[in-house]
Design an enzyme around this catalytic site. Sequence first.
Site, PDB file in Angstrom:
ATOM      1  N   LYS A 137       0.667  -1.101   0.022  1.00  0.00           N
ATOM      2  CA  LYS A 137       0.053  -0.202  -0.348  1.00  0.00           C
ATOM      3  C   LYS A 137       0.431   1.469   0.604  1.00  0.00           C
ATOM      4  CE  LYS A 137      -4.114  -2.215   2.283  1.00  0.00           C
ATOM      5  NZ  LYS A 137      -5.045  -2.910   3.574  1.00  0.00           N
ATOM      6  N   TYR A 183     -12.238  -3.844  -3.482  1.00  0.00           N
ATOM      7  CA  TYR A 183     -13.417  -4.325  -2.103  1.00  0.00           C
ATOM      8  C   TYR A 183     -14.201  -4.987  -2.265  1.00  0.00           C
ATOM      9  CZ  TYR A 183      -9.093  -3.049   0.410  1.00  0.00           C
ATOM     10  OH  TYR A 183      -7.445  -3.473   0.726  1.00  0.00           O
ATOM     11  N   THR A 187      -4.565  -7.400  10.723  1.00  0.00           N
ATOM     12  CA  THR A 187      -5.703  -6.224  10.049  1.00  0.00           C
ATOM     13  C   THR A 187      -4.670  -4.816  10.479  1.00  0.00           C
ATOM     14  OG1 THR A 187      -7.284  -7.243   9.328  1.00  0.00           O
ATOM     15  CG2 THR A 187      -7.655  -4.651   9.393  1.00  0.00           C
ATOM     16  N   ARG A 220       2.872  -5.928  10.260  1.00  0.00           N
ATOM     17  CA  ARG A 220       2.164  -5.863  10.312  1.00  0.00           C
ATOM     18  C   ARG A 220       2.339  -4.849  11.638  1.00  0.00           C
ATOM     19  NH1 ARG A 220      -3.675  -7.544   7.024  1.00  0.00           N
ATOM     20  NH2 ARG A 220      -3.384  -5.786   5.540  1.00  0.00           N
ATOM     21  N   ASN A 238      -1.268  -0.004   7.647  1.00  0.00           N
ATOM     22  CA  ASN A 238      -0.880  -1.206   7.169  1.00  0.00           C
ATOM     23  C   ASN A 238      -0.307  -2.078   6.767  1.00  0.00           C
ATOM     24  OD1 ASN A 238      -3.310  -2.000   5.782  1.00  0.00           O
ATOM     25  ND2 ASN A 238      -4.334  -3.392   7.516  1.00  0.00           N
ATOM     26  N   HIS A 284      -1.739  -4.731   1.081  1.00  0.00           N
ATOM     27  CA  HIS A 284      -2.781  -6.523   1.201  1.00  0.00           C
ATOM     28  C   HIS A 284      -2.800  -7.396   0.745  1.00  0.00           C
ATOM     29  CE1 HIS A 284      -6.785  -7.954  -0.584  1.00  0.00           C
ATOM     30  NE2 HIS A 284      -6.704  -7.965  -1.296  1.00  0.00           N
ATOM     31  N   GLU A 305      -9.109 -11.789  -7.237  1.00  0.00           N
ATOM     32  CA  GLU A 305      -8.242 -10.244  -7.173  1.00  0.00           C
ATOM     33  C   GLU A 305      -6.889 -10.180  -7.841  1.00  0.00           C
ATOM     34  OE1 GLU A 305      -6.885  -9.814  -2.663  1.00  0.00           O
ATOM     35  OE2 GLU A 305      -9.160  -9.599  -2.218  1.00  0.00           O
TER      36      GLU A 305
HETATM   37  P1  ADP Z   1      -7.380  -7.181   5.212  1.00  0.00           P
HETATM   38  O1  ADP Z   1      -6.782  -6.089   4.738  1.00  0.00           O
HETATM   39  O2  ADP Z   1      -6.265  -7.340   6.462  1.00  0.00           O
HETATM   40  O3  ADP Z   1      -7.441  -8.563   4.934  1.00  0.00           O
HETATM   41  P2  ADP Z   1     -10.051  -6.234   5.453  1.00  0.00           P
HETATM   42  O4  ADP Z   1     -10.329  -7.205   3.634  1.00  0.00           O
HETATM   43  O5  ADP Z   1     -10.772  -6.459   6.427  1.00  0.00           O
HETATM   44  O6  ADP Z   1      -8.331  -6.562   6.433  1.00  0.00           O
HETATM   45  O7  ADP Z   1      -9.561  -4.554   5.423  1.00  0.00           O
HETATM   46  C1  ADP Z   1      -9.453  -4.182   4.222  1.00  0.00           C
HETATM   47  C2  ADP Z   1      -8.634  -3.205   4.784  1.00  0.00           C
HETATM   48  O8  ADP Z   1      -9.555  -2.302   5.485  1.00  0.00           O
HETATM   49  C3  ADP Z   1      -7.505  -3.393   5.545  1.00  0.00           C
HETATM   50  O9  ADP Z   1      -6.749  -3.206   5.447  1.00  0.00           O
HETATM   51  C4  ADP Z   1      -7.173  -1.734   6.426  1.00  0.00           C
HETATM   52  O10 ADP Z   1      -6.697  -0.825   5.373  1.00  0.00           O
HETATM   53  C5  ADP Z   1      -9.290  -1.099   6.055  1.00  0.00           C
HETATM   54  N1  ADP Z   1     -10.125  -1.376   7.340  1.00  0.00           N
HETATM   55  C6  ADP Z   1     -10.255  -2.456   7.555  1.00  0.00           C
HETATM   56  N2  ADP Z   1     -11.086  -2.190   9.232  1.00  0.00           N
HETATM   57  C7  ADP Z   1     -10.916  -0.784   8.883  1.00  0.00           C
HETATM   58  C8  ADP Z   1     -11.636  -0.133  10.075  1.00  0.00           C
HETATM   59  N3  ADP Z   1     -12.638  -0.149  10.654  1.00  0.00           N
HETATM   60  N4  ADP Z   1     -11.126   1.400   9.468  1.00  0.00           N
HETATM   61  C9  ADP Z   1     -10.785   2.098   8.929  1.00  0.00           C
HETATM   62  N5  ADP Z   1      -9.805   1.605   7.919  1.00  0.00           N
HETATM   63  C10 ADP Z   1     -10.616  -0.119   7.990  1.00  0.00           C
HETATM   64 MG    MG Z   2      -9.527  -8.049   3.739  1.00  0.00          MG
END
Ligand code: ADP
Ligand code: MG
Length: 202
Positions: free
Chosen positions: A14, A54, A125, A136, A156, A159, A170
């Site tokens: 990212k 997403y 996450t 992370r 973080n 992705h 994806e």
């Molecule tokens: P991951 O990337 O660990 O698979 P998710 O798919 O649940 O996590 O979410 C996608 C991305 O959205 C996260 O990596 C993070 O950057 C962001 N994110 C997730 N939840 C939140 C939240 N509640 N507030 C702000 N950003 C969030």
């Molecule tokens: Mg995810």
Amino acid sequence: MPHPKTERTLVVVKPDGIQRALIGEIMKRYERIGLKLVALKMFVPTEKMIEDHYLLDPQWKKNVGEKAIASYEKKGETPPSSDPTEVGNLVVERLKKYMTSGPVIAMVWEGAHAVELVRKITGGTEPRSASVGTIRGDFVLDSYQMADTADRAIRNLIHASGSTADAIKEIPHWFSEGEIVKYNVPHEATLYDVDIMKGILG
Ligand code: ADP
Ligand code: MG
């Protein structure tokens, strides 16, 4: 059945990962476990590309909201909203700003258990609660609380596809088939060949 070594996963460094000069550190982690890099490119994504990415999993919005709410409840804190889909909608908007704020590096990594291993190495996450030893957990400190207070996405660094089903959707969203390179590396023989001794002692 294809050999398990052909499993692929999508990784995107990212914008904060690039700004923090962590590209090499991140790639090293996936490379040293034995995974093979089969596609790579750097560009600034569009908001549409991020929104579509997403929303490839129709359950994602609800899941992301549930995860955020559970994290607040675990700490005995009150989430900004108790409706998972409302939180999900908010997160998509935040992600569009975050992911288009600078260049990203998209990659495809290939190897046995690629999806699961990349998630393990990447960590949870929320960097605040991600395990020590994960990317992370070790390289950034962001939290749900910090993100909500500033109305922005959690920073973080990476992705990584969440499941093999997600990876299958994806990868074609980010790469054409022609951008994925088929090649061999010698250490694959040691990782995967049935007869590990073949060729070692002549
Ligand atoms: P991951 O990337 O660990 O698979 P998710 O798919 O649940 O996590 O979410 C996608 C991305 O959205 C996260 O990596 C993070 O950057 C962001 N994110 C997730 N939840 C939140 C939240 N509640 N507030 C702000 N950003 C969030
Ligand atoms: Mg995810």
